[in-house]
Structure formats: structure tokens, C-alpha cells
Design a protein around this motif. Sequence first.
Motif, PDB file in Angstrom:
ATOM      1  N   ALA A 118       0.841  -1.212   0.000  1.00 52.76           N
ATOM      2  CA  ALA A 118       0.000   0.000   0.000  1.00 52.76           C
ATOM      3  C   ALA A 118       0.869   1.252   0.000  1.00 52.76           C
ATOM      4  CB  ALA A 118      -0.931  -0.010   1.208  1.00 52.76           C
ATOM      5  N   LEU A 119       1.981   1.178   0.738  1.00 53.39           N
ATOM      6  CA  LEU A 119       2.896   2.330   0.768  1.00 53.39           C
ATOM      7  C   LEU A 119       3.508   2.554  -0.623  1.00 53.39           C
ATOM      8  CD1 LEU A 119       4.575   4.529   2.127  1.00 53.39           C
ATOM      9  CD2 LEU A 119       6.145   2.747   2.935  1.00 53.39           C
ATOM     10  N   ALA A 120       3.934   1.465  -1.226  1.00 53.60           N
ATOM     11  CA  ALA A 120       4.514   1.580  -2.577  1.00 53.60           C
ATOM     12  C   ALA A 120       3.474   2.143  -3.545  1.00 53.60           C
ATOM     13  CB  ALA A 120       5.015   0.217  -3.042  1.00 53.60           C
ATOM     14  N   ALA A 121       2.236   1.686  -3.393  1.00 52.20           N
ATOM     15  CA  ALA A 121       1.165   2.188  -4.271  1.00 52.20           C
ATOM     16  C   ALA A 121       0.924   3.678  -4.015  1.00 52.20           C
ATOM     17  CB  ALA A 121      -0.122   1.399  -4.026  1.00 52.20           C
ATOM     18  N   ALA A 122       1.020   4.075  -2.737  1.00 49.35           N
ATOM     19  CA  ALA A 122       0.796   5.495  -2.411  1.00 49.35           C
ATOM     20  C   ALA A 122       1.858   6.368  -3.075  1.00 49.35           C
ATOM     21  CB  ALA A 122       0.798   5.691  -0.902  1.00 49.35           C
ATOM     22  N   TRP A 123       3.075   5.868  -3.117  1.00 52.06           N
ATOM     23  CA  TRP A 123       4.137   6.630  -3.804  1.00 52.06           C
ATOM     24  C   TRP A 123       3.814   6.772  -5.291  1.00 52.06           C
ATOM     25  CZ3 TRP A 123       9.500   4.683  -1.569  1.00 52.06           C
ATOM     26  CH2 TRP A 123       9.562   5.020  -0.209  1.00 52.06           C
ATOM     27  N   GLN A 124       3.316   5.667  -5.881  1.00 56.40           N
ATOM     28  CA  GLN A 124       2.958   5.719  -7.305  1.00 56.40           C
ATOM     29  C   GLN A 124       1.826   6.735  -7.516  1.00 56.40           C
ATOM     30  OE1 GLN A 124       4.504   3.617  -9.803  1.00 56.40           O
ATOM     31  NE2 GLN A 124       5.821   3.608  -8.011  1.00 56.40           N
ATOM     32  N   VAL A 125       0.815   6.646  -6.652  1.00 57.39           N
ATOM     33  CA  VAL A 125      -0.351   7.525  -6.781  1.00 57.39           C
ATOM     34  C   VAL A 125       0.076   8.986  -6.716  1.00 57.39           C
ATOM     35  CG1 VAL A 125      -2.429   8.281  -5.525  1.00 57.39           C
ATOM     36  CG2 VAL A 125      -2.068   5.859  -5.988  1.00 57.39           C
ATOM     37  N   SER A 126       1.018   9.279  -5.812  1.00 62.68           N
ATOM     38  CA  SER A 126       1.475  10.673  -5.703  1.00 62.68           C
ATOM     39  C   SER A 126       2.238  11.084  -6.951  1.00 62.68           C
ATOM     40  CB  SER A 126       2.357  10.845  -4.465  1.00 62.68           C
ATOM     41  OG  SER A 126       1.568  10.695  -3.315  1.00 62.68           O
ATOM     42  N   ALA A 127       3.023  10.162  -7.498  1.00 62.41           N
ATOM     43  CA  ALA A 127       3.777  10.496  -8.718  1.00 62.41           C
ATOM     44  C   ALA A 127       2.821  10.702  -9.898  1.00 62.41           C
ATOM     45  CB  ALA A 127       4.785   9.394  -9.035  1.00 62.41           C
ATOM     46  N   TRP A 128       1.771   9.883  -9.961  1.00 61.87           N
ATOM     47  CA  TRP A 128       0.820  10.018 -11.079  1.00 61.87           C
ATOM     48  C   TRP A 128      -0.054  11.260 -10.933  1.00 61.87           C
ATOM     49  CZ3 TRP A 128      -1.542   4.454 -10.332  1.00 61.87           C
ATOM     50  CH2 TRP A 128      -0.574   3.496 -10.659  1.00 61.87           C
ATOM     51  N   ASP A 129      -0.311  11.655  -9.688  1.00 61.82           N
ATOM     52  CA  ASP A 129      -1.158  12.816  -9.393  1.00 61.82           C
ATOM     53  C   ASP A 129      -2.493  12.765 -10.129  1.00 61.82           C
ATOM     54  OD1 ASP A 129      -1.949  15.214  -8.315  1.00 61.82           O
ATOM     55  OD2 ASP A 129      -0.997  16.427  -9.868  1.00 61.82           O
ATOM     56  N   GLN A 130      -3.206  11.697  -9.905  1.00 61.53           N
ATOM     57  CA  GLN A 130      -4.489  11.528 -10.589  1.00 61.53           C
ATOM     58  C   GLN A 130      -5.632  12.138  -9.788  1.00 61.53           C
ATOM     59  OE1 GLN A 130      -4.621   9.352 -13.819  1.00 61.53           O
ATOM     60  NE2 GLN A 130      -2.838  10.627 -13.412  1.00 61.53           N
ATOM     61  N   ASN A 131      -6.637  12.607 -10.493  1.00 63.00           N
ATOM     62  CA  ASN A 131      -7.864  13.066  -9.853  1.00 63.00           C
ATOM     63  C   ASN A 131      -8.908  11.977 -10.100  1.00 63.00           C
ATOM     64  OD1 ASN A 131     -10.236  14.270  -9.073  1.00 63.00           O
ATOM     65  ND2 ASN A 131      -9.807  16.224 -10.075  1.00 63.00           N
ATOM     66  N   ALA A 132      -9.271  11.267  -9.044  1.00 59.66           N
ATOM     67  CA  ALA A 132     -10.159  10.102  -9.212  1.00 59.66           C
ATOM     68  C   ALA A 132     -11.627  10.512  -9.189  1.00 59.66           C
ATOM     69  CB  ALA A 132      -9.874   9.083  -8.120  1.00 59.66           C
ATOM     70  N   SER A 133     -11.977  11.555  -9.877  1.00 62.22           N
ATOM     71  CA  SER A 133     -13.361  12.036  -9.852  1.00 62.22           C
ATOM     72  C   SER A 133     -14.239  11.300 -10.854  1.00 62.22           C
ATOM     73  CB  SER A 133     -13.395  13.534 -10.134  1.00 62.22           C
ATOM     74  OG  SER A 133     -12.659  13.806 -11.318  1.00 62.22           O
TER      75      SER A 133
END
Length: 476
Positions: free
Chosen positions: A105-120
Motif C-alpha cells: 500500500a505504501l509503494a502504491a501510495a508513492w505511485q499515486v502521488s507520482a501520477w497525481d491523478q484526480n479520481a473524480s
Amino acid sequence: MPESSKFLPFALDTNDPEFRADRRALLEQAARAAIAYLDAENESAVEPSGQAVAALERFREPAPELPASANQVLELLTKVAAPATIRKTAGRNFGFVNGGCLPAALAAAWQVSAWDQNASFFVQSPAAVTLEEIALGWVREMLRLPEGTGGALTTGATMANFTALAAARHALLARQGWNVEEDGLYGAPEIRVVVGEEAHASIFKALGLLGLGRKRVVRVPVDDQGRMRADSLPELDDRTILCLQAGNVNTGAFDPAATLAPVARKAGAWIHVDGAFGLWARTAPPFHALVEGFDLADSWATDGHKWPNMGYDCGIALVREPEQLHAAMSIRAAYLLIGERREPTDYNPELSRRARGVELWAALKSLGRSGMAQLVERTSKHARRFAEGLHAAGYEILNEVVINQVLVSFGSPEKTLRTIEKIQQDGTCWCGSTVWQEHTAMRISVSSWATSDEDVERSLQAMLRAAAEVNGELGR
Ligand SMILES: Cc1ncc(COP(=O)(O)O)c(C=O)c1O
């Protein structure tokens, strides 16, 4: 230019090899700092020192006029903020109901921050929206809830309670020909809300936000574990929301859903379950009897950041008839390119939002159903060990330890509070206080994947040491 402007956040050519090298160096430095932080978790005190907390004053300055380099920003966080964090990542933090953060989950959180997606909605992030949808489906399956149930990811269970109860409010008023989203609550038919005397504070907050009122509830008396007393359930009807609880924040106890839910269903009431952590006991076969009947509800609130250990933050709202949630939450504007598929923004209170579904997906993928069940069983076993050890030393356990929560009294309220203070200062582990049905107690919530047998023994010794010292000071 001041010295700090070397790596400024604007006017940079992102194709420039020098910029790329600087950015790589910065992110590698951030990763190294984060890894060093994690590696130090066993030697470090759980509670930060008074000195470290006092040093946070360094951050107080007028809004900066001049830019600072990203390296300087990172350095301040590493040197000044990190030492003033509570060591949540260690397996010896038993405060509140704090899950840990699984490596995946931590590794995924790093990816999510790098991608900077808006999950709207899908057009904004096909990946985030798809993974969120899949993760929600897995949650439903793992919790053994009815097929067709849909939902939303929120920041936490407080917002998940709010979200699910907004669907309940919609459905109950729509039944009476009232459109609450369009017309509000002015002149609306009355909805009755029935809660247990020990309902979590977030239920009352959610009811307040929804205009249903924190005080305008019928409170059902509870037993000594905080379970709603079935013999005191008032008459229910199809204008009533019955809020059940799966896992009391203090005792871990469950309302008797197997008895209450069929009665409520027959009366046509909407059943909502606040199962912020306890609902996950439905994944573990030894707890199946305890959690029977909760699948009969119409809506559920739980957390990804508690027992599933996906890191902060993630709440989960689930609704048996997702169209009720859609009716309560959907949003339209010409520029919002909302498509035909499930769009997250139509099911939760937010428009722009973090792609926390990716982190939830990662946590559940890395655990699997069996890993989730083991996590529930292992942390509950740790809780029983704490209770045994403290009881054997002569301290009173105030609850039946049914899952991962323990309440212990070290004697008078003064002694209990002093013992807690000493435990926190010692730093081996961290526990907070509560008042349970007029008894001052220490709460032990074992909710992290990282808690080992050794963590439990080390922490137990620290608790017993602190209690003995207090007995020395104040007399046994
Ligand atoms: C039963 C229950 N409901 C709701 C909440 C609120 O959850 P959150 O802090 O994720 O908003 C908690 C928190 O511990 C809880 O135990």
C-alpha cells in the motif's frame, strides 16, 4: 537570487537533463529519508520527545515571500517534522484504532502521488477509476455483503457514515414523495433515527451534517459491553433509520444484528451499520458467528485505514441499492465529462479526490482474503495476550475481549491516567485513555499488521513496569 532558489518549482524546462537529474536526486533523497525513517522504527520511541515537538515552532513564519528550493523543503520535513511524528509504523502503537500501512500500500501510495491523478470520473483517470471500482467489489466480496451492493471511497468512516446515511435519508424521504436533494429538509416529512447508547461519535456528527440532528435520535439502552439491548428496541417503521454498530471503539463489541436486523427489515426500516473496523471480522471464519446478520443491512460504513492497513486515508461507504447513493450524491455541469459507467463522483460527497482506490486495491491484492482474515485473527490474538498478561498481574480487564480491543483499569482513575502517562513517556508503546461506562480505562487497540509477538511482550512489560512504578508512587 537567494541561495535557496536553485531548484525552483517554476520556470523550469522539464526536458532539461539538468532538471531531470535534480528531480531524480530529490526523489531519491525523499525515498532514502522515508526508508531510513521506517528502518528506525524498532529503536525509536513511539511518542515523539518534547524537544522534537517544541522544534515544530521552527515552521511558524509569515507566509514566505521568496521561494525555497525543493531540497530545502524536503530537508525541513526530514529534520524537523519527521522526529515529531508518532511512530505509527512501528508495531507498538495501540492508540485509537490505528492500522499500519502495508508495504504494497505504501509503494502504491508513492505511485499515486507520482501520477497525481484526480479520481473524480473516468476521463480524468481511467486507471484510478477502474481500480477503485475493482477494490470496492473486493471489499463487498470479502465482507460477504449482498451482490449488487455499490459504494464510495471517502476519507474515513466518519465520511462513510455521512455518505451512507445520505443515501438512507434520500431513500426514506423519496418513499414519502419528498425529494430532499432538491427541496431540502424545510417542511419535509420526519425521519426517525434509532441508535445504540454507545454509537460512535461520528454517527452523531454525520446526522448533524445531514440536518437530521445530533440530538433528535432515539437512544436504545446497551449492556455492559455497549451492545444494543434487543429487548429495548423501539417500534420501527419505514420512516426509521436503525444504526447498528459492528465493533465498539472501546470494547470491540457487536450489536446483536442477527436478532435486530430481521425485525428492522420486516418493519421496512433502513438499517445502517457503522463497522469502521469491526466489519472486517466478517473475513475471518472464527468470528463468523459474532458478525452474523450484518449483511441484512441497507448500508455499511467501514475503513480501509484501520484493519486492512492501507495507510491513511480511506473510508468505505457501501449501499445495497447503489442508485439511492447515486441519487444523493450525483453532480452535473456542462464541463464535467461524466460518462455512462460508474463515476466515483456520483457516489461520494467530493468532486476532486485522491486516487485512494489504487492504494486500497494494492492492500487487498497483497493480503488476499486469507491474509485479511489472518490479520484480523492475529491482532485479536495479540489483544487476548495483553488481556491475559495484565489480568495475571492483577489489573482489571473491563471488556470481553472479542476482537482486537482491550480496556484495562490500573485501579483508581488517578492511577490509570498516571500509568498511561508513564507508558506514553517511556515510548516503548503508545496507548490512550477512555472512560467506559464511568470507569477510567486504558485502551489497547491492536490494529497493525506490523505487531509481532515480540512487540506484544515488550509492550506488556513496559505497561507492567509503568503500573508498578505508579503503585510505588501512589500505593497499591
Ligand atoms: C465504530 C467507529 N465508527 C467510526 C469511526 C470514525 O472513523 P474515522 O476516524 O476513519 O473517520 C471510528 C473510529 O475509530 C470507529 O471506531
